[in-house]
Scaffold this motif. Structure first.
Motif, PDB file in Angstrom:
ATOM      1  N   GLY A  27      37.013  43.288  38.011  1.00 35.95           N
ATOM      2  CA  GLY A  27      36.908  41.841  38.179  1.00 35.95           C
ATOM      3  C   GLY A  27      36.503  41.464  39.586  1.00 35.95           C
ATOM      4  O   GLY A  27      36.547  42.281  40.520  1.00 35.95           O
ATOM      5  N   PRO A  28      36.125  40.205  39.797  1.00 36.20           N
ATOM      6  CA  PRO A  28      35.625  39.767  41.113  1.00 36.20           C
ATOM      7  C   PRO A  28      36.661  39.832  42.222  1.00 36.20           C
ATOM      8  O   PRO A  28      36.300  39.885  43.399  1.00 36.20           O
ATOM      9  CB  PRO A  28      35.170  38.325  40.857  1.00 36.20           C
ATOM     10  CG  PRO A  28      35.884  37.899  39.612  1.00 36.20           C
ATOM     11  CD  PRO A  28      36.055  39.127  38.791  1.00 36.20           C
ATOM     12  N   LEU A  29      37.957  39.809  41.910  1.00 32.48           N
ATOM     13  CA  LEU A  29      38.999  39.865  42.936  1.00 32.48           C
ATOM     14  C   LEU A  29      39.568  41.275  43.112  1.00 32.48           C
ATOM     15  O   LEU A  29      40.490  41.466  43.894  1.00 32.48           O
ATOM     16  CB  LEU A  29      40.149  38.911  42.587  1.00 32.48           C
ATOM     17  CG  LEU A  29      39.811  37.427  42.459  1.00 32.48           C
ATOM     18  CD1 LEU A  29      41.077  36.615  42.186  1.00 32.48           C
ATOM     19  CD2 LEU A  29      39.114  36.903  43.705  1.00 32.48           C
ATOM     20  N   SER A  30      39.008  42.252  42.403  1.00 32.89           N
ATOM     21  CA  SER A  30      39.581  43.601  42.440  1.00 32.89           C
ATOM     22  C   SER A  30      39.375  44.260  43.804  1.00 32.89           C
ATOM     23  O   SER A  30      38.251  44.296  44.324  1.00 32.89           O
ATOM     24  CB  SER A  30      38.934  44.476  41.361  1.00 32.89           C
ATOM     25  OG  SER A  30      39.380  45.817  41.487  1.00 32.89           O
ATOM     26  N   PRO A  31      40.438  44.823  44.396  1.00 32.69           N
ATOM     27  CA  PRO A  31      40.284  45.562  45.657  1.00 32.69           C
ATOM     28  C   PRO A  31      39.632  46.925  45.447  1.00 32.69           C
ATOM     29  O   PRO A  31      39.320  47.619  46.416  1.00 32.69           O
ATOM     30  CB  PRO A  31      41.730  45.709  46.149  1.00 32.69           C
ATOM     31  CG  PRO A  31      42.539  45.741  44.898  1.00 32.69           C
ATOM     32  CD  PRO A  31      41.852  44.805  43.941  1.00 32.69           C
ATOM     33  N   LEU A  32      39.442  47.324  44.184  1.00 29.40           N
ATOM     34  CA  LEU A  32      38.797  48.601  43.872  1.00 29.40           C
ATOM     35  C   LEU A  32      37.279  48.483  43.848  1.00 29.40           C
ATOM     36  O   LEU A  32      36.583  49.492  43.764  1.00 29.40           O
ATOM     37  CB  LEU A  32      39.274  49.117  42.502  1.00 29.40           C
ATOM     38  CG  LEU A  32      40.788  49.171  42.263  1.00 29.40           C
ATOM     39  CD1 LEU A  32      41.073  49.637  40.843  1.00 29.40           C
ATOM     40  CD2 LEU A  32      41.480  50.068  43.272  1.00 29.40           C
ATOM     41  N   LYS A  33      36.780  47.273  43.922  1.00 27.44           N
ATOM     42  CA  LYS A  33      35.349  47.020  43.773  1.00 27.44           C
ATOM     43  C   LYS A  33      34.638  47.162  45.116  1.00 27.44           C
ATOM     44  O   LYS A  33      34.938  46.435  46.065  1.00 27.44           O
ATOM     45  CB  LYS A  33      35.137  45.612  43.217  1.00 27.44           C
ATOM     46  CG  LYS A  33      33.712  45.297  42.801  1.00 27.44           C
ATOM     47  CD  LYS A  33      33.667  43.937  42.117  1.00 27.44           C
ATOM     48  CE  LYS A  33      32.285  43.642  41.583  1.00 27.44           C
ATOM     49  NZ  LYS A  33      32.261  42.356  40.845  1.00 27.44           N
ATOM     50  N   PRO A  34      33.687  48.106  45.229  1.00 25.01           N
ATOM     51  CA  PRO A  34      32.977  48.279  46.510  1.00 25.01           C
ATOM     52  C   PRO A  34      32.159  47.043  46.863  1.00 25.01           C
ATOM     53  O   PRO A  34      31.574  46.400  45.991  1.00 25.01           O
ATOM     54  CB  PRO A  34      32.058  49.478  46.235  1.00 25.01           C
ATOM     55  CG  PRO A  34      32.619  50.144  45.022  1.00 25.01           C
ATOM     56  CD  PRO A  34      33.242  49.057  44.210  1.00 25.01           C
TER      57      PRO A  34
END
Length: 340
Positions: A27-34
């Motif tokens: 999702g857009p708020l995920s801290p896993l998203k580079p």
């Protein structure tokens, strides 16, 4: 069945790599998203840590609920405090924007990022209470709503007053009657400094403001005169008593606090930024802002602690259209970068 509490350490590289290995749309708020090319390179690595992965190469099952929250959080709350050689930075992520249930926290530590589920709170509040305090006392009362440029000029005035007061203290002289000039205010505003003891450059850095001009400073001074925050005697600018008291309370700055909340609303992320500055006297200056104006208020340490607690318990409350904080700007900045 009660989900067991989780407390593990991982590196930033492992964070992004795990997000990629899960094979789930983030999702857009995920801290896993580079968000950068460097983070994208990290995501291509493999995680072999036995504290995170089982012998079968899959994530340990007890970690799955926490990482499910991190893949698509519906809200987050960032809390960062720096002061007196102390730094605390924690981000809480929520599977539901309206409740603290199921939240997961990532805390920056000397050992790496600590993932806690449920999110750590008591330890954070114990530490913050030691540095911020819990008194209800406050000497100066103010509540200003100002355009961003006028607020920047006001901070330039406060910095100019503080310099005069500090020079008097260093010279063992009585505090003078505070008078400032346009040149002194403009110098305080336009100074290039990373020294967080000064309001003006800190405010500029928080909002990434374009450099203010001399003529804009003149306009800002007139606007503050119209609000009775400054008075003019010839070419001399005399700050109002409330402004001088602010300068006195923040003669030395002890700490800076950043709060940031965000949530998914109407399918899009929205964010609100808040800041607090702590003076040596225990005074707290708190502000929230959008892309047009700033709400600047005085708080006691106990009131600030209450705001922090309420944000962690329900970050969505501070993004409501009828909330006490301003609406987020149309072009909202991205989610917190510091821990991801």
């Amino acid at each position: 069945m009660v989900t067991p509490a989780i407390g593990i350490y991982l590196t930033q590289q492992q964070l992004f790599a795990l997000g990629n290995q899960l094979g789930i749309r983030l999702g857009p708020l995920s801290p896993l998203k580079p968000k950068t090319s460097e983070q994208q390179a990290m995501a291509k690595e493999r995680v072999l840590s036995p504290s995170l992965m089982g012998a079968d190469g899959k994530m340990r099952p007890e970690l799955l609920p926490a990482f499910k929250t991190l893949t698509n959080p519906q809200a987050y709350a960032l809390l960062a405090y720096m002061g007196r050689s102390f730094l605390l930075e924690t981000v809480y992520y929520y599977p539901d924007a309206t409740t603290a249930n199921g939240n997961v926290s990532l805390t920056d530590t000397d050992e790496g990022l600590k993932l806690s589920s449920p999110g750590v709170k008591e330890d954070v509040f114990t530490l913050l209470g030691q540095y911020i305090g819990e008194t209800l006392l406050r000497r100066t009362e103010y509540d200003f709503n100002l355009p961003l440029m006028d607020a920047w000029v006001l901070f330039g005035v406060v910095d100019s007053c503080r310099r005069k007061m500090l020079n008097a203290v260093l010279d063992y002289a009585p505090l003078p009657n505070i008078e400032v000039s346009l040149d002194e205010i403009y110098a305080a505003i336009s100074v290039e400094s990373n020294n967080m003891q000064w309001f003006s450059p800190y405010f500029e850095g928080c909002l990434s403001l374009a450099q203010i001009s001399y003529s804009d400073t003149q306009v800002g001074i007139q606007n503050l005169i119209d609000k009775d925050l400054l008075h003019l005697q010839g070419d001399t600018i005399i700050p109002a008593e409330s402004v001088v008291r602010i300068a006195d309370e923040f003669l030395v700055i002890d700490g800076h606090l950043r709060l940031r909340t965000g949530m998914i609303k109407g399918g899009q992320p929205q964010h609100v930024d808040m800041r607090a500055i702590q003076g040596r006297s225990g005074a707290i200056m708190f502000w929230s802002y959008d892309d047009q104006a700033i709400d600047l208020i005085s708080l006691s340490p106990a009131q600030l602690m209450l705001i922090i607690s309420s944000i962690i318990e329900n970050p969505a409350a501070h993004l409501a259209d009828d909330g006490v904080l301003p609406r987020p700007p149309v072009n909202s900045p991205p989610p917190p970068e510091s821990l991801s």
